[in-house]
Enzyme design. Structure first.
Site, PDB file in Angstrom:
ATOM      1  N   ARG A 180      44.864 -81.724  63.801  1.00  5.05           N
ATOM      2  CA  ARG A 180      46.003 -81.559  64.701  1.00  5.05           C
ATOM      3  C   ARG A 180      46.674 -80.211  64.461  1.00  5.05           C
ATOM      4  O   ARG A 180      47.115 -79.556  65.411  1.00  5.05           O
ATOM      5  CB  ARG A 180      47.003 -82.699  64.512  1.00  5.05           C
ATOM      6  CG  ARG A 180      46.505 -84.040  65.034  1.00  5.05           C
ATOM      7  CD  ARG A 180      47.554 -85.110  64.932  1.00  5.05           C
ATOM      8  NE  ARG A 180      48.637 -84.904  65.894  1.00  5.05           N
ATOM      9  CZ  ARG A 180      49.774 -85.583  65.886  1.00  5.05           C
ATOM     10  NH1 ARG A 180      49.993 -86.507  64.954  1.00  5.05           N
ATOM     11  NH2 ARG A 180      50.701 -85.351  66.785  1.00  5.05           N
ATOM     12  N   CYS A 235      56.350 -82.481  60.885  1.00  3.88           N
ATOM     13  CA  CYS A 235      55.102 -83.178  61.205  1.00  3.88           C
ATOM     14  C   CYS A 235      55.063 -83.348  62.709  1.00  3.88           C
ATOM     15  O   CYS A 235      55.422 -82.434  63.441  1.00  3.88           O
ATOM     16  CB  CYS A 235      55.023 -84.513  60.466  1.00  3.88           C
ATOM     17  SG  CYS A 235      56.440 -85.598  60.764  1.00  3.88           S
TER      18      CYS A 235
END
Length: 281
Positions: A180, A235
């Site tokens: 990611r 995050c």
């Protein structure tokens, strides 16, 4: 400063009213799963705190997928669990670590000094054959005076200024998995990639079998970072960055902040740039 406790310590303190236990189990994509697990079986005396109902506020256009909860409402919730400044508070999840860490960060942020994550979580508790219960504890009366530790939180404006001026400090630490981070995949957010200038430290690498690795191992993970340098962790939505926040504190880094809105907040502004691929400090 200790950040965690083990199951052997907690089982000895189940009858101690000075120890409060919080169940934070949750499953992303199945928002009712954690509460159902709690109703089926939990550590005796534990109060349930839901990621989306108690540990976050409703999602808006900006602020990310799990915005910080309204502080007054959160204060009321912890008071109902009998938590004041004198109590030792132990938070657990299934054993992943991130949901209990979210609670740890929030309670620490509003001024509590004695909050810990249970290593191995509920999974380790069950495997040890320790007692469980279906009983929901009654709400208790307590008074908690909020004293925000503003040095723990980085705002969207803080991060935008770092990116706009291409600053090398504070260091931005992306806590998501590498796929990611580099933009190879993006299952949730609007656009793949990461905030410009961020380095990648996958939060799960700070854990082993549901427990936080020790101080020496955490120091190895962040060895290239200067301990005197300010750091901002993020995050996807401000949840899995909290274990990295704890890990950095364990490793001796003092000036650490959480960008609570995280990547989901960053990309909610269409004009914000993102980067694909790896970056080094």
């Amino acid at each position: 400063m200790n950040f965690t406790v083990n199951k052997e310590w907690l089982v000895k303190h189940l009858e101690n009213n000075e120890v409060k236990i919080v169940d934070c189990r949750f499953e992303l994509g199945k928002p009712n799963e954690g509460e159902q697990q709690y109703e089926t079986s939990h550590i005796p005396g534990a109060f349930y705190f839901d990621l989306e109902k108690q540990l976050s506020s409703p999602v808006a256009k900006h602020g990310g997928r799990h915005p910080l909860p309204d502080i007054e409402q959160f204060r009321s919730e912890i008071e109902n669990a009998g938590i004041d400044h004198t109590k030792k508070v132990v938070a657990y999840d299934s054993g992943e670590g991130q949901f209990a860490s979210r609670f740890w960060w929030l309670l620490t942020y509003i001024g509590h000094e004695y909050v810990y994550v249970l290593n191995e979580g509920f999974k380790g508790w069950i495997e040890a054959g320790y007692p469980t219960s279906k009983d929901v504890p009654k709400a208790e009366a307590a008074t908690f005076e909020v004293n925000l530790r503003e040095e723990m939180l980085a705002s969207y404006e803080d991060v935008r200024e770092i990116v706009r001026k291409k600053r090398k400090s504070p260091v931005l630490v992306d806590s998501r998995d590498e796929a990611r981070y580099i933009g190879e995949v993006e299952p949730i957010d609007r656009v793949p990639g990461h905030i410009p200038g961020a380095i990648n430290k996958f939060w799960a690498e700070g854990m082993e079998k549901g427990s936080f690795k020790d101080q020496r191992e955490q120091q190895k993970r962040f060895a290239e970072l200067d301990r005197e340098e300010p750091i901002i962790v993020y995050c996807g939505s401000g949840v899995t960055a909290t274990p990295n926040y704890m890990a950095l504190k364990m490793a001796g880094y003092q000036n650490v902040k959480l960008y609570a809105g995280s990547y989901s907040d960053w990309v909610s502004y269409e004009e914000n740039p993102v980067v694909k691929g790896k970056e080094t400090k």
